[in-house]
Write an enzyme that holds these catalytic residues in place. Structure first.
Site, PDB file in Angstrom:
ATOM      1  N   ARG A 130     -22.907   9.543  21.248  1.00 56.61           N
ATOM      2  CA  ARG A 130     -24.283   9.881  20.842  1.00 56.61           C
ATOM      3  C   ARG A 130     -24.879  11.034  21.652  1.00 56.61           C
ATOM      4  NH1 ARG A 130     -24.886   4.125  20.645  1.00 56.61           N
ATOM      5  NH2 ARG A 130     -24.633   3.432  18.499  1.00 56.61           N
ATOM      6  N   LYS A 152     -27.812  25.505  17.626  1.00 52.40           N
ATOM      7  CA  LYS A 152     -27.195  25.197  16.324  1.00 52.40           C
ATOM      8  C   LYS A 152     -25.714  24.949  16.571  1.00 52.40           C
ATOM      9  CE  LYS A 152     -29.972  27.468  12.787  1.00 52.40           C
ATOM     10  NZ  LYS A 152     -29.993  28.532  11.761  1.00 52.40           N
ATOM     11  N   GLU A 194     -25.150  41.367  14.598  1.00 51.85           N
ATOM     12  CA  GLU A 194     -26.208  40.403  14.939  1.00 51.85           C
ATOM     13  C   GLU A 194     -27.218  41.035  15.897  1.00 51.85           C
ATOM     14  OE1 GLU A 194     -26.483  37.536  13.450  1.00 51.85           O
ATOM     15  OE2 GLU A 194     -24.501  36.723  12.983  1.00 51.85           O
ATOM     16  N   LYS A 236     -34.081  35.845  20.792  1.00 52.89           N
ATOM     17  CA  LYS A 236     -33.610  34.523  20.326  1.00 52.89           C
ATOM     18  C   LYS A 236     -34.437  33.422  20.986  1.00 52.89           C
ATOM     19  CE  LYS A 236     -30.657  32.019  17.988  1.00 52.89           C
ATOM     20  NZ  LYS A 236     -29.289  31.766  17.735  1.00 52.89           N
ATOM     21  N   GLU A 246     -35.839  25.191  12.842  1.00 49.16           N
ATOM     22  CA  GLU A 246     -35.903  26.024  11.635  1.00 49.16           C
ATOM     23  C   GLU A 246     -36.808  25.431  10.561  1.00 49.16           C
ATOM     24  OE1 GLU A 246     -32.227  28.084  10.828  1.00 49.16           O
ATOM     25  OE2 GLU A 246     -32.793  28.370   8.743  1.00 49.16           O
ATOM     26  N   ARG A 250     -37.882  30.385  12.392  1.00 48.36           N
ATOM     27  CA  ARG A 250     -36.485  30.633  12.789  1.00 48.36           C
ATOM     28  C   ARG A 250     -35.648  31.205  11.646  1.00 48.36           C
ATOM     29  NH1 ARG A 250     -32.603  26.989  16.750  1.00 48.36           N
ATOM     30  NH2 ARG A 250     -30.740  28.247  16.452  1.00 48.36           N
ATOM     31  N   ASN A 254     -32.025  34.699   9.915  1.00 47.90           N
ATOM     32  CA  ASN A 254     -31.008  34.731   8.856  1.00 47.90           C
ATOM     33  C   ASN A 254     -31.037  36.022   8.044  1.00 47.90           C
ATOM     34  OD1 ASN A 254     -30.086  32.166   9.557  1.00 47.90           O
ATOM     35  ND2 ASN A 254     -31.664  31.180   8.303  1.00 47.90           N
ATOM     36  N   HIS A 257     -28.079  37.010   5.924  1.00 46.53           N
ATOM     37  CA  HIS A 257     -27.155  35.876   5.874  1.00 46.53           C
ATOM     38  C   HIS A 257     -27.025  35.243   4.486  1.00 46.53           C
ATOM     39  CE1 HIS A 257     -27.145  36.347  10.167  1.00 46.53           C
ATOM     40  NE2 HIS A 257     -26.360  35.306  10.355  1.00 46.53           N
ATOM     41  N   HIS A 261     -23.282  35.098   4.063  1.00 44.79           N
ATOM     42  CA  HIS A 261     -22.484  33.866   4.016  1.00 44.79           C
ATOM     43  C   HIS A 261     -21.683  33.786   2.721  1.00 44.79           C
ATOM     44  CE1 HIS A 261     -24.787  31.337   7.230  1.00 44.79           C
ATOM     45  NE2 HIS A 261     -23.748  31.942   7.734  1.00 44.79           N
ATOM     46  N   HIS A 273     -17.608  37.325  10.358  1.00 42.40           N
ATOM     47  CA  HIS A 273     -18.998  36.923  10.113  1.00 42.40           C
ATOM     48  C   HIS A 273     -19.951  38.127  10.222  1.00 42.40           C
ATOM     49  CE1 HIS A 273     -22.505  34.302  10.096  1.00 42.40           C
ATOM     50  NE2 HIS A 273     -22.938  34.906  11.184  1.00 42.40           N
TER      51      HIS A 273
HETATM   52  P1  NAD Z   1     -14.759  33.638  17.254  1.00 45.56           P
HETATM   53  O1  NAD Z   1     -15.307  32.589  18.114  1.00 45.56           O
HETATM   54  O2  NAD Z   1     -13.696  33.256  16.291  1.00 45.56           O
HETATM   55  O3  NAD Z   1     -14.222  34.810  18.170  1.00 45.56           O
HETATM   56  C1  NAD Z   1     -13.660  35.929  17.564  1.00 45.56           C
HETATM   57  C2  NAD Z   1     -12.232  36.200  18.066  1.00 45.56           C
HETATM   58  O4  NAD Z   1     -12.326  36.799  19.341  1.00 45.56           O
HETATM   59  C3  NAD Z   1     -11.367  34.976  18.221  1.00 45.56           C
HETATM   60  O5  NAD Z   1     -10.050  35.323  17.861  1.00 45.56           O
HETATM   61  C4  NAD Z   1     -11.421  34.704  19.709  1.00 45.56           C
HETATM   62  O6  NAD Z   1     -10.273  34.043  20.171  1.00 45.56           O
HETATM   63  C5  NAD Z   1     -11.511  36.082  20.268  1.00 45.56           C
HETATM   64  N1  NAD Z   1     -12.190  36.226  21.549  1.00 45.56           N
HETATM   65  C6  NAD Z   1     -13.329  35.633  21.940  1.00 45.56           C
HETATM   66  N2  NAD Z   1     -13.743  36.148  23.103  1.00 45.56           N
HETATM   67  C7  NAD Z   1     -12.827  37.054  23.472  1.00 45.56           C
HETATM   68  C8  NAD Z   1     -12.726  37.962  24.551  1.00 45.56           C
HETATM   69  N3  NAD Z   1     -13.685  38.069  25.471  1.00 45.56           N
HETATM   70  N4  NAD Z   1     -11.641  38.748  24.630  1.00 45.56           N
HETATM   71  C9  NAD Z   1     -10.687  38.697  23.652  1.00 45.56           C
HETATM   72  N5  NAD Z   1     -10.753  37.908  22.580  1.00 45.56           N
HETATM   73  C10 NAD Z   1     -11.815  37.101  22.490  1.00 45.56           C
HETATM   74  O7  NAD Z   1     -15.900  34.345  16.378  1.00 45.56           O
HETATM   75  P2  NAD Z   1     -17.390  34.858  16.705  1.00 45.56           P
HETATM   76  O8  NAD Z   1     -17.534  36.092  15.931  1.00 45.56           O
HETATM   77  O9  NAD Z   1     -17.696  34.865  18.142  1.00 45.56           O
HETATM   78  O10 NAD Z   1     -18.294  33.726  16.051  1.00 45.56           O
HETATM   79  C11 NAD Z   1     -18.335  33.522  14.668  1.00 45.56           C
HETATM   80  C12 NAD Z   1     -18.811  32.114  14.412  1.00 45.56           C
HETATM   81  O11 NAD Z   1     -20.109  31.939  14.982  1.00 45.56           O
HETATM   82  C13 NAD Z   1     -18.931  31.769  12.944  1.00 45.56           C
HETATM   83  O12 NAD Z   1     -18.319  30.518  12.713  1.00 45.56           O
HETATM   84  C14 NAD Z   1     -20.435  31.676  12.708  1.00 45.56           C
HETATM   85  O13 NAD Z   1     -20.766  30.756  11.706  1.00 45.56           O
HETATM   86  C15 NAD Z   1     -20.897  31.213  14.047  1.00 45.56           C
HETATM   87  N6  NAD Z   1     -22.310  31.509  14.337  1.00 45.56           N
HETATM   88  C16 NAD Z   1     -23.072  30.520  14.836  1.00 45.56           C
HETATM   89  C17 NAD Z   1     -24.402  30.758  15.152  1.00 45.56           C
HETATM   90  C18 NAD Z   1     -25.230  29.678  15.767  1.00 45.56           C
HETATM   91  O14 NAD Z   1     -26.440  29.871  15.925  1.00 45.56           O
HETATM   92  N7  NAD Z   1     -24.648  28.563  16.165  1.00 45.56           N
HETATM   93  C19 NAD Z   1     -24.943  32.033  14.950  1.00 45.56           C
HETATM   94  C20 NAD Z   1     -24.126  33.036  14.436  1.00 45.56           C
HETATM   95  C21 NAD Z   1     -22.799  32.764  14.129  1.00 45.56           C
HETATM   96  N1  GLY Z   2     -28.174  32.461  14.025  1.00 42.07           N
HETATM   97  C1  GLY Z   2     -29.314  31.897  13.412  1.00 42.07           C
HETATM   98  C2  GLY Z   2     -30.001  30.868  14.216  1.00 42.07           C
HETATM   99  O1  GLY Z   2     -29.634  30.581  15.325  1.00 42.07           O
HETATM  100  O2  GLY Z   2     -30.959  30.296  13.752  1.00 42.07           O
END
Ligand code: NAD
Ligand code: GLY
Length: 369
Positions: A130, A152, A194, A236, A246, A250, A254, A257, A261, A273
């Site tokens: 939990r 998130k 972003e 942020k 949100e 918030r 997006n 997005h 998406h 992304h």
């Molecule tokens: P990711 O986590 O897959 O990282 C991208 C690639 O880079 C991966 O292959 C990873 O292994 C590699 N990598 C990471 N750091 C590295 C480094 N310093 N050196 C070398 N390689 C490295 O992708 P991302 O673009 O970071 O994140 C995308 C995800 O984030 C999506 O799933 C999206 O939905 C999510 N997201 C979430 C939020 C949120 O608020 N929670 C906001 C935006 C996006």
């Molecule tokens: N990336 C959008 C949010 O955090 O709300």
């Protein structure tokens, strides 16, 4: 913003004010302050670092050592890198490992990696027993600018992005901007989408700074990257403080997005992304231009900035009807109406809903031509 010296390096601290869920974001140029950040915030004396197969090779040892230096008992769990791992089976593997290691509510997870790692590990932390504490150590620009802050968490489900998840705030975020040096160029560019988005929604100064300092970003100039990290965290932070779950404001995060998406899904996650957010951002500026809320000049300048960051602004050959169908399937679509964050000018946006299929299909056809 506080400036403090910890260990050998100076790092800065920005606090996200959320009452008893407030937490610091540290920006630094190495991992030397990670141990003292853990000591200061005290999320638990046992820590499992969850990371992916790429990041583990680069930064796992340094982070394990830094956390152990604060007296923590540290172990790790590595999963296969990539969005395709962002599903419930990966979360189950983490639960199994936590249970096998007898992790309890006095233990913590550390998410070391990009947004995929942060979303998966954060969701595991939100749901194991939990809820146990977790910390974010983002290593992609996307994660440092956006996903590690704001709580998130979640995974994709049956092809739908982030369908299952929870709002769950970390105990602290530790950003070492120099991890960006090892990031593949395409990932760095994707993260910039972003960052540009943040400027476009509420900080025209940040947007101009990025435009004027694009070269320094790609040269990993520390002061440029620190400036951008802090500006992003402040944007942020301020949005999340006003609307954690949100309920309204918030949603402005997006921008790009709704289309983004859908493009991501239709591409079968072949496009990153941030690349999809870039296409989506070009799409909403086009929509705003057609609706008369921004000029053609502004629309073209934004496209130019995204292109200068090496980002796509079109999805040539993609079926616009499939993008439209995916948008309707999005969890934010209500009764056939689609929500868009529409620009009014650089640094100012508004949220609106529309079911004007003809107008949207015009935009999508131009985006995919
Ligand atoms: P990711 O986590 O897959 O990282 C991208 C690639 O880079 C991966 O292959 C990873 O292994 C590699 N990598 C990471 N750091 C590295 C480094 N310093 N050196 C070398 N390689 C490295 O992708 P991302 O673009 O970071 O994140 C995308 C995800 O984030 C999506 O799933 C999206 O939905 C999510 N997201 C979430 C939020 C949120 O608020 N929670 C906001 C935006 C996006
Ligand atoms: N990336 C959008 C949010 O955090 O709300």
């Amino acid at each position: 913003m506080e400036r403090e010296c910890m260990e050998s390096k100076c790092m800065e601290k920005i606090t996200v004010e959320l009452g008893d869920r407030s937490y610091p974001i540290y920006t630094a140029t190495d991992f030397s302050g990670l141990g003292s950040a853990l000591g200061e915030t005290g999320p638990g004396s046992r820590v499992m670092i969850v990371t992916d197969s790429n990041v583990s090779r680069l930064y796992l040892e340094a982070c394990m050592n830094a956390l152990a230096s604060a007296g923590a008992d540290v172990c790790s769990h590595v999963f296969e890198a990539g969005e395709k791992s962002k599903h419930l089976d990966t979360v189950k593997d983490i639960y199994r490992e936590l249970a096998a290691q007898h992790f309890d509510r006095n233990s913590a997870i550390a998410a070391l990696g990009g947004g995929v790692t942060g979303d998966i590990a954060g969701f595991a932390a939100a749901t194991y027993m939990r809820g146990i504490s977790y910390i974010q150590i983002p290593t992609t620009l996307l994660a440092q600018a956006d996903s590690s802050i704001g709580g998130k968490t979640g995974v994709d489900f049956e092809g739908v992005k982030n369908m299952v998840g929870a709002f769950y705030q970390p105990r602290f975020v530790y950003i070492n901007i120099n991890t960006l040096r090892t990031l593949p160029l395409r990932e760095l560019r994707s993260g910039l989408a972003e960052v540009i988005k943040h400027g476009l929604i509420m900080d025209a100064g940040l947007y101009d700074y990025i435009r004027l300092n694009m070269r320094k970003i790609f040269e990993f100039d520390e002061s440029t990257l620190l400036y951008i990290a802090k500006a992003n965290c402040n944007i942020k932070r301020s949005v999340v403080e006003q609307d954690e779950k949100e309920g309204g404001l918030r949603a402005i995060l997006n921008l790009g997005h709704t289309i983004g998406h859908a493009v991501e899904s239709v591409s079968g996650f072949e496009l990153l992304h941030g690349e999809c957010v870039s296409i989506g951002t070009a799409g909403v500026f086009r929509l705003a231009w057609k609706l008369g809320s921004v000029s053609r000049d502004i629309m073209e300048e934004v496209e130019q900035t995204l292109k200068a960051a090496g980002l796509p602004v079109r999805a040539p050959g993609m079926d616009p009807r499939r993008i439209y169908a995916e948008m309707l399937h999005d969890k934010k679509a209500k009764a056939g109406k689609l929500n868009f964050v529409l620009p009014e000018r650089i640094g100012k946006v508004t949220v609106c809903a529309t079911d004007d299929q003809k107008l949207l299909m015009d935009v999508l056809e131009e985006l995919t031509a």
